[in-house]
Write an enzyme that holds these catalytic residues in place. Sequence first.
Site, PDB file in Angstrom:
ATOM      1  N   GLU A  33       0.833  -1.202   0.000  1.00 32.88           N
ATOM      2  CA  GLU A  33       0.000   0.000   0.000  1.00 32.88           C
ATOM      3  C   GLU A  33       0.869   1.254   0.000  1.00 32.88           C
ATOM      4  OE1 GLU A  33      -2.998  -0.088  -0.614  1.00 32.88           O
ATOM      5  OE2 GLU A  33      -3.795  -1.993   0.097  1.00 32.88           O
ATOM      6  N   SER A  67     -28.334   0.295 -17.235  1.00 27.90           N
ATOM      7  CA  SER A  67     -27.743  -0.134 -15.968  1.00 27.90           C
ATOM      8  C   SER A  67     -28.799  -0.880 -15.172  1.00 27.90           C
ATOM      9  CB  SER A  67     -27.241   1.070 -15.168  1.00 27.90           C
ATOM     10  OG  SER A  67     -26.921   0.679 -13.844  1.00 27.90           O
ATOM     11  N   GLY A 122     -13.482  -0.702  -1.688  1.00 29.18           N
ATOM     12  CA  GLY A 122     -12.131  -0.593  -2.224  1.00 29.18           C
ATOM     13  C   GLY A 122     -11.760  -1.707  -3.171  1.00 29.18           C
ATOM     14  N   SER A 124     -12.663  -1.687  -6.474  1.00 27.82           N
ATOM     15  CA  SER A 124     -12.486  -1.108  -7.805  1.00 27.82           C
ATOM     16  C   SER A 124     -13.562  -1.522  -8.805  1.00 27.82           C
ATOM     17  CB  SER A 124     -11.090  -1.452  -8.355  1.00 27.82           C
ATOM     18  OG  SER A 124     -10.102  -1.004  -7.466  1.00 27.82           O
ATOM     19  N   SER A 125     -14.799  -1.205  -8.474  1.00 28.66           N
ATOM     20  CA  SER A 125     -15.889  -1.495  -9.406  1.00 28.66           C
ATOM     21  C   SER A 125     -15.772  -0.657 -10.673  1.00 28.66           C
ATOM     22  CB  SER A 125     -17.234  -1.239  -8.730  1.00 28.66           C
ATOM     23  OG  SER A 125     -17.326   0.098  -8.254  1.00 28.66           O
ATOM     24  N   SER A 126     -15.241   0.561 -10.570  1.00 30.22           N
ATOM     25  CA  SER A 126     -15.111   1.402 -11.764  1.00 30.22           C
ATOM     26  C   SER A 126     -14.105   0.807 -12.743  1.00 30.22           C
ATOM     27  CB  SER A 126     -14.701   2.828 -11.384  1.00 30.22           C
ATOM     28  OG  SER A 126     -13.451   2.853 -10.728  1.00 30.22           O
ATOM     29  N   ASP A 171      -5.534  -0.978 -10.497  1.00 31.21           N
ATOM     30  CA  ASP A 171      -6.897  -1.514 -10.537  1.00 31.21           C
ATOM     31  C   ASP A 171      -7.233  -2.089 -11.905  1.00 31.21           C
ATOM     32  OD1 ASP A 171      -6.996  -0.578  -7.980  1.00 31.21           O
ATOM     33  OD2 ASP A 171      -8.297   1.127  -8.418  1.00 31.21           O
TER      34      ASP A 171
END
Length: 386
Positions: A33, A67, A122, A124-126, A171
């Site tokens: 990290e 969506s 956290g 990272s869906s994007s 990501d």
Amino acid sequence: MDIEKVRSRFIKHFDGKTGNIYMSPGRINLIGEHTDYNGGFVFPGAVDKGIMAEVRPNGLDTVILYSIDLKDKVEFKLDDPEGPKSTWARYIYGICQEMKALGVPVKGFNAAFYGDVPLGAGMSSSAALESCFAFALNDLFGDNKVSKWDLALAGQATEHKYIGVNCGIMDQFASVFGQEGKLMRLDCRSREFEYFPFDPKGYKLVLVNSKVKHELKGSPYNDRRNSCENVVKALGKHFPDKKFETLRDADWAELEAVKSEVSAEDYTRAHFVLGEKDRVLAVCDALEKGDYETVGKMMYETHEGLSKEYEVSCEELDFLNKVAKEDGVTGSRIMGGGFGGCTINLVKEELYDKFIQDAKQKFCPLYGHEPEIIDVVIGEGSHKVC
């Protein structure tokens, strides 16, 4: 993930015809990290949760999106210089533009998609959304001529240009390159990477989401990055014959040599970064030997460093880490930038039920809600499902 959930909505909201189904995963980061901007290593893996989309060319110059999670429909012209206003649709608009810039002759298409990556965890869906559509457009219109690295970079460029988030590459890299049962050590400087086996028989990997995110004054991430850069400048002055690009280039003796030339805060933060660099490499060796006890020990050391040296933890995350340690959990640490979010935990199967029960029952009276439990399995990267 549920193929029928995507297919039924696609048929309902479009012309009754089916398309191709694609999936891209979210990710975890086992260790490493605040090392990316210091030129160091990260250790991510794709997981069994992500974004699934059904996509079919429509013969138009228009993209029509549905969506499933938001129950929202958006369309835009491919040559529209502004793009849609809806944030979720801008991710896909950006991918269309970046894939066109890579030479893919993107045409209009219909798509329906949904995700099962928990928001705010956290994971990272994007990046999963970007990678899913980059992979799909490359498959449908580009004959898979664009490299995996370019797919990942297209996702990163989308964040930068169309969303306004100056993210790193980890990501998107993890989402595109993931392999089932393997973690990846990524060199954030050279982009070289290596797969390592992750098959912890007798263990479970679980995220415990505190479901809190503290509002912070100022720029805490920039402050920590500035601390690292201050130490690099001091190293350059003290050792004029050696080039220091980032803290990646420093060793322990060199850091000690400039201790009196930097602030105590800057020194302590740099101390964490050098320790984290060593811990990532120790985890690599341990995984090759199947030594998950050492992996867990390094995870606890990382949490301690993030909490006490880098100061990016919070009361809730420290409490969850303490519960894990008291219950004999093999490894536990903050996952992500900090100040809220999840701990990632490596738990022996025989201890799992007690740990989850304790995490919920002990956390709730103090913080007013139960943490969210997210079991994860290391899975495949972006791929065509059918």
